[in-house]
Design an enzyme around this catalytic site. Structure first.
Site, PDB file in Angstrom:
ATOM      1  N   ARG A 253    -120.235 -56.487 -88.898  1.00  0.00           N
ATOM      2  CA  ARG A 253    -120.025 -56.875 -87.498  1.00  0.00           C
ATOM      3  C   ARG A 253    -119.520 -55.719 -86.647  1.00  0.00           C
ATOM      4  NH1 ARG A 253    -116.755 -59.133 -91.025  1.00  0.00           N
ATOM      5  NH2 ARG A 253    -114.485 -59.040 -90.883  1.00  0.00           N
ATOM      6  N   LYS A 479    -123.244 -69.466 -99.404  1.00  0.00           N
ATOM      7  CA  LYS A 479    -124.370 -68.691 -99.926  1.00  0.00           C
ATOM      8  C   LYS A 479    -124.511 -68.894-101.428  1.00  0.00           C
ATOM      9  CE  LYS A 479    -124.393 -64.789 -96.662  1.00  0.00           C
ATOM     10  NZ  LYS A 479    -124.274 -63.311 -96.591  1.00  0.00           N
TER      11      LYS A 479
END
Length: 506
Positions: A253, A479
């Protein structure tokens, strides 16, 4: 020591915004600052106005004491020195080095990587890979949100190459990009730090298949890889000369400044991308060298902590009164919530209060006819950031931009002042906080400074809360379960099992 400061903060009086302005004629000078980026090589300025927040002299002094108690200066120095500031993963966080501000060794490496990227970008623009009209950029999270925001903000006047950012594994997103592109004049950028991200690699394989199906003889020859794992990209089939590496110490990010910014440079051209880096570097230097309230990201963090910890605000709203910044709230959601959405401190002990608020927002003036009802008359106290630019981004009648800015400034004034009425349904309580960030113009330099400001604001908040903003283990559990579903044979709760059956996945 920080606990004692928090106890002091909780015991301070909380005057209203009207009382604060009435009591201090110099409030605007104290809390509204014009930040000049630099000289003619990095032009522009941004006004940061935090005067309509409830920060007063007593709270500011206590927050400065908190910064000292949490060793803000020490953690900031460690960040810029390239020391380990992500202890759970044993990593530095060297995104500022990508802008030329950091340890000498890391800055030199970033310079080399940028030179390599500049050479490839300029070669493509000169036609070294034939005619290139489109670039499909596949990534996810920071590998997609940052490029999408920067391109939407800065390339509306005509991109050198039209870029289509695809992050979602939903095939509809990729098909929408295909519909806008000619395979013969399209390149593919694959952005993945590890070059193993399943959504990104699945999308990349589908782009290659689309190219083959439409007569491209060597689709791998039209691929550029953006990764911290060059060997994985080579194994996948990308030629070494078209791999743009970046450091393992650059988090997803925070990676827009690295080779992840390749699609931005493709759209804008290298000179504008370099100006973008320079604008961010100007904010880096300010953040590194300025202390206390005068430090703009730290000042914003003081207000953020005031509202989350002392006033119980669970959300913070961001409204861009500029269509070019429409994606900014989405970008800040990841930056702030992935960084500071934690429940333990750096030392592993539980956090003794709320951490990151839920970041949300939209575009003015659309939002005024949607969510502003709650902001003005709802029971939730929501601090608001307004972001706008003095110079318009269009060539239409100046009335457009004048009305846009009038609405922006009016909303902040109305939230603060409110309006009394004998009819309760028509009464506005006022005393609702806002901050305003006003750019002279949306340019590569000011945009770079704006994004760097929010990165440092996020870091400053983390320091005051004594948490690690650079890991993101909360992203991983879902995930892992998705991979278990793909492999099959794992039992889940009855609700999940029923959903899998209905979708034909089990």
């Amino acid at each position: 020591m920080s606990e004692a400061v928090w106890n002091k903060l909780k015991g301070l009086p909380k005057p209203t915004l009207a009382e604060l302005f009435d009591a201090d004629g110099g409030r605007l000078d104290l809390l509204a600052t014009r930040f000049e980026l630099g000289d003619e090589t990095c032009p522009g300025a941004i006004r940061f106005d935090w005067s309509k927040t409830h920060l007063d002299a007593a709270h500011i002094a206590a927050f400065e004491e908190l910064a000292e108690a949490t060793d803000f200066a020490g953690r900031r120095a460690a960040l810029f020195a390239g020391e380990i500031v992500n202890p759970t993963e044993g990593r530095a966080a060297e995104h500022t080095a990508q802008r030329g501000v950091g340890s000498e060794e890391s800055v030199a490496l970033a310079f080399e990587n940028h030179a390599r990227m500049a050479a490839i970008v300029e070669a493509i623009h000169r036609g070294a890979m034939g005619e290139v009209k489109h670039l499909i950029h596949v990534g996810i999270g920071g590998s997609a949100l940052g490029p999408a925001l920067a391109i939407d903000a800065l390339a509306r006047d005509g991109a050198m190459v039209e870029v289509h950012v695809v992050s979602n594994i939903d095939g509809c997103a990729l098909e929408a990009a295909f519909a806008k592109c000619d395979p013969a004049t399209t390149m593919l950028a694959v952005a993945s730090k590890t070059f193993t991200t399943i959504e990104t690699m699945t999308n990349a394989e589908s782009v290659l298949s689309w190219m083959r199906e439409h007569g491209v003889q060597d689709p791998y020859g039209r691929v550029v890889a953006l990764t911290a794992a060059p060997e994985k990209a080579i194994e996948w089939g990308v030629d070494e000369t078209r791999i743009l590496p970046f450091s393992e110490s650059v988090g997803g990010r925070y990676s827009l400044w690295s080779s992840i910014g390749f699609p931005v440079a493709m759209a804008l051209g290298w000179p504008d991308f370099a100006e973008f880096l320079d604008g961010a570097a100007a904010m880096d230097i300010h953040f590194r060298d300025t202390n206390g309230l005068a430090n703009l990201p730290l000042r914003a963090a003081f207000a953020d902590q005031y509202y989350t910890r002392l006033r119980g605000c669970q959300t913070r709203a961001v409204f861009a009164y500029d269509e070019r910044l429409a994606l900014l709230p989405d970008y800040l959601q990841q930056l702030e919530m992935e960084s500071n959405g934690k429940s333990v401190k750096v030392d592993g002990s539980p956090v003794d209060g709320p951490t990151a608020p839920i970041t949300w927002g939209g575009v003015g003036t659309d939002a005024q006819h949607a969510v502003f009802q709650l902001l003005h008359q709802g029971t939730n106290l929501v601090p608001v950031d307004f972001i706008a630019a003095i110079a318009p981004g269009d060539d239409l009648n100046p009335a457009h931009h004048r009305i846009l800015l009038s609405n922006c400034f009016a909303q902040g004034a109305a939230l603060m002042a409110g309006k009394a009425s004998e009819d309760p349904a028509r009464a506005y309580s006022g005393d609702r906080p806002s901050a305003t960030i006003l750019l002279d113009e949306v340019s590569p330099a000011t945009f770079g400074a704006l994004i760097a400001f929010h990165e440092h604001r996020t870091f400053a908040n983390a320091v005051l809360m004594e948490i690690n903003p650079f890991d993101q283990f909360g992203v991983e559990l879902g995930k892992e379960i998705a991979k278990q579903i793909e492999k099959g044979g794992t039992a889940f709760d009855p609700s999940t099992e029923a959903l899998l059956q209905l979708a034909g996945i089990a």
